[in-house]
Scaffold this motif. Structure first.
Motif, short mmCIF file in Angstrom:
data_model
loop_
_atom_site.label_atom_id
_atom_site.label_comp_id
_atom_site.label_asym_id
_atom_site.label_seq_id
_atom_site.Cartn_x
_atom_site.Cartn_y
_atom_site.Cartn_z
N PRO A 35 44.63 38.08 25.17
CA PRO A 35 44.85 37.52 26.52
C PRO A 35 44.40 38.48 27.61
O PRO A 35 45.21 39.06 28.34
CB PRO A 35 46.36 37.28 26.55
CG PRO A 35 46.92 38.31 25.64
CD PRO A 35 45.92 38.45 24.51
N TRP A 36 43.10 38.66 27.72
CA TRP A 36 42.54 39.59 28.71
C TRP A 36 42.95 39.23 30.12
O TRP A 36 43.01 38.05 30.48
CB TRP A 36 41.02 39.60 28.61
CG TRP A 36 40.51 39.90 27.25
CD1 TRP A 36 40.09 39.00 26.31
CD2 TRP A 36 40.37 41.19 26.65
NE1 TRP A 36 39.69 39.64 25.16
CE2 TRP A 36 39.86 40.99 25.33
CE3 TRP A 36 40.63 42.49 27.07
CZ2 TRP A 36 39.59 42.05 24.46
CZ3 TRP A 36 40.37 43.54 26.21
CH2 TRP A 36 39.85 43.32 24.93
N GLU A 37 43.15 40.24 30.95
CA GLU A 37 43.54 40.00 32.34
C GLU A 37 42.34 39.95 33.28
O GLU A 37 42.43 39.40 34.37
CB GLU A 37 44.53 41.08 32.78
CG GLU A 37 45.86 40.93 32.06
CD GLU A 37 46.74 42.15 32.18
OE1 GLU A 37 47.68 42.14 32.99
OE2 GLU A 37 46.49 43.13 31.44
N PHE A 38 41.22 40.51 32.85
CA PHE A 38 39.99 40.44 33.64
C PHE A 38 38.83 40.87 32.76
O PHE A 38 39.01 41.43 31.67
CB PHE A 38 40.08 41.32 34.90
CG PHE A 38 40.06 42.79 34.62
CD1 PHE A 38 38.91 43.54 34.83
CD2 PHE A 38 41.19 43.44 34.13
CE1 PHE A 38 38.89 44.91 34.56
CE2 PHE A 38 41.17 44.81 33.87
CZ PHE A 38 40.03 45.54 34.08
N ALA A 39 37.62 40.61 33.24
CA ALA A 39 36.42 41.05 32.54
C ALA A 39 35.36 41.38 33.58
O ALA A 39 35.44 40.96 34.73
CB ALA A 39 35.91 39.96 31.60
N GLN A 40 34.37 42.14 33.16
CA GLN A 40 33.32 42.57 34.07
C GLN A 40 31.95 42.20 33.50
O GLN A 40 31.64 42.54 32.36
CB GLN A 40 33.40 44.09 34.27
CG GLN A 40 32.44 44.64 35.31
CD GLN A 40 32.80 46.06 35.71
OE1 GLN A 40 33.85 46.28 36.32
NE2 GLN A 40 31.98 47.02 35.35
N LEU A 41 31.18 41.46 34.30
CA LEU A 41 29.87 40.99 33.87
C LEU A 41 28.77 41.51 34.78
O LEU A 41 28.99 41.75 35.97
CB LEU A 41 29.82 39.45 33.89
CG LEU A 41 30.76 38.68 32.99
CD1 LEU A 41 30.53 37.19 33.18
CD2 LEU A 41 30.58 39.06 31.52
N GLN A 42 27.58 41.64 34.21
CA GLN A 42 26.40 42.01 34.98
C GLN A 42 25.83 40.74 35.59
O GLN A 42 25.21 39.94 34.90
CB GLN A 42 25.40 42.68 34.05
CG GLN A 42 24.17 43.22 34.73
CD GLN A 42 23.33 44.07 33.80
OE1 GLN A 42 23.85 44.94 33.12
NE2 GLN A 42 22.03 43.82 33.77
N ILE A 43 26.04 40.59 36.89
CA ILE A 43 25.61 39.36 37.57
C ILE A 43 24.68 39.68 38.74
O ILE A 43 25.04 40.41 39.66
CB ILE A 43 26.83 38.55 38.07
CG1 ILE A 43 27.71 38.11 36.87
CG2 ILE A 43 26.38 37.33 38.88
CD1 ILE A 43 28.92 37.29 37.27
N ASN A 44 23.50 39.12 38.67
CA ASN A 44 22.55 39.18 39.77
C ASN A 44 21.58 38.01 39.58
O ASN A 44 21.64 37.31 38.56
CB ASN A 44 21.81 40.52 39.81
CG ASN A 44 21.18 40.87 38.47
OD1 ASN A 44 20.30 40.16 37.99
ND2 ASN A 44 21.66 41.96 37.86
#
Length: 223
Positions: A166-175
């Motif tokens: 149950p992850w609380e957040f995630a980080q993606l490479q977005i452009n």
């Protein structure tokens, strides 16, 4: 800068964060202009600062301590830091690295803690070593406030990871390039469907998208 309250995170965040990497150094030290830059960020309302164990030859976390932790109230900003999963052979390595990070940062807790740069092989390896139990333990101790991960792989792999915890957040490479070329759009939609807040990294691709080939620039300017 107007803050946004993210209910799932229980945090009021600036929409723009500050990545404490790719900063100038002279003789292995940070010039005064770097401190002024961080002061300017705080002055303008940025309260989310992203660092990692290997950034700037291991000195990024120290910079966060010297420029922020020792100069501003600890509850006035958030620190995001990352566990370098490729350096963790076992649970002892996780513990050792985490303690080094706390010491470098000069803080008793980390607001946002990520598994750094997950892809299929890294995820399978670090999960088999008990990393989720480690993260849970640190959260119960109050050393970690929120648990997440940064990601570099396919939507299919992301789907497997988000189902595992149950992850609380995630980080993606977005452009605008990665949105379609590596299908970050599909990855973002997976997080949206599951209600996982998304932090954005590499909005200009580490700088490579700030200067385009002439032909590409002409196409964009036509629009």
């Amino acid at each position: 800068m107007k803050k946004r309250y993210i209910e799932k995170l229980g945090a009021k965040l600036s929409p723009l964060g500050f990545g404490v990497m790719r900063l100038p150094m002279k003789g292995g030290e940070f010039p005064e202009e770097v401190y002024r830059l961080l002061d300017r960020a705080v002055e303008k309302g940025i309260n989310y600062f992203d660092t990692a164990y290997p950034y700037l030859g291991g000195k990024s976390e120290v910079l966060v301590r010297e420029a922020l932790v020792r100069r501003y109230p600890r509850d006035s900003f958030y620190i995001a830091d990352k566990l370098p999963v490729w350096l963790c052979r076992n649970r002892d390595d996780m513990e050792r690295i985490f303690q080094v990070q706390l010491e470098r940062l000069g803080t008793e807790y980390i607001d946002f803690y990520l598994l750094h740069g997950l892809h299929k092989n890294r995820w399978e390896d670090i999960r088999s070593k008990g990393v989720l139990d480690f993260l849970e333990e640190k959260k119960k101790e109050g050393r970690i406030r929120r648990i997440g991960f940064s990601f570099h792989d396919t939507p299919e792999v992301l789907g497997q990871i988000v189902e595992a915890y149950p992850w609380e957040f995630a980080q993606l490479q977005i452009n605008y390039y990665d949105w379609t070329v590596i299908n970050t759009k599909a990855c973002y939609e997976i997080l949206e469907e599951r209600g996982i807040p998304c932090m954005i990294m590499e909005p200009v691709g580490g700088g490579r998208l700030s200067r385009l080939p002439e032909e590409a620039e002409r196409i964009l300017k036509k629009g």
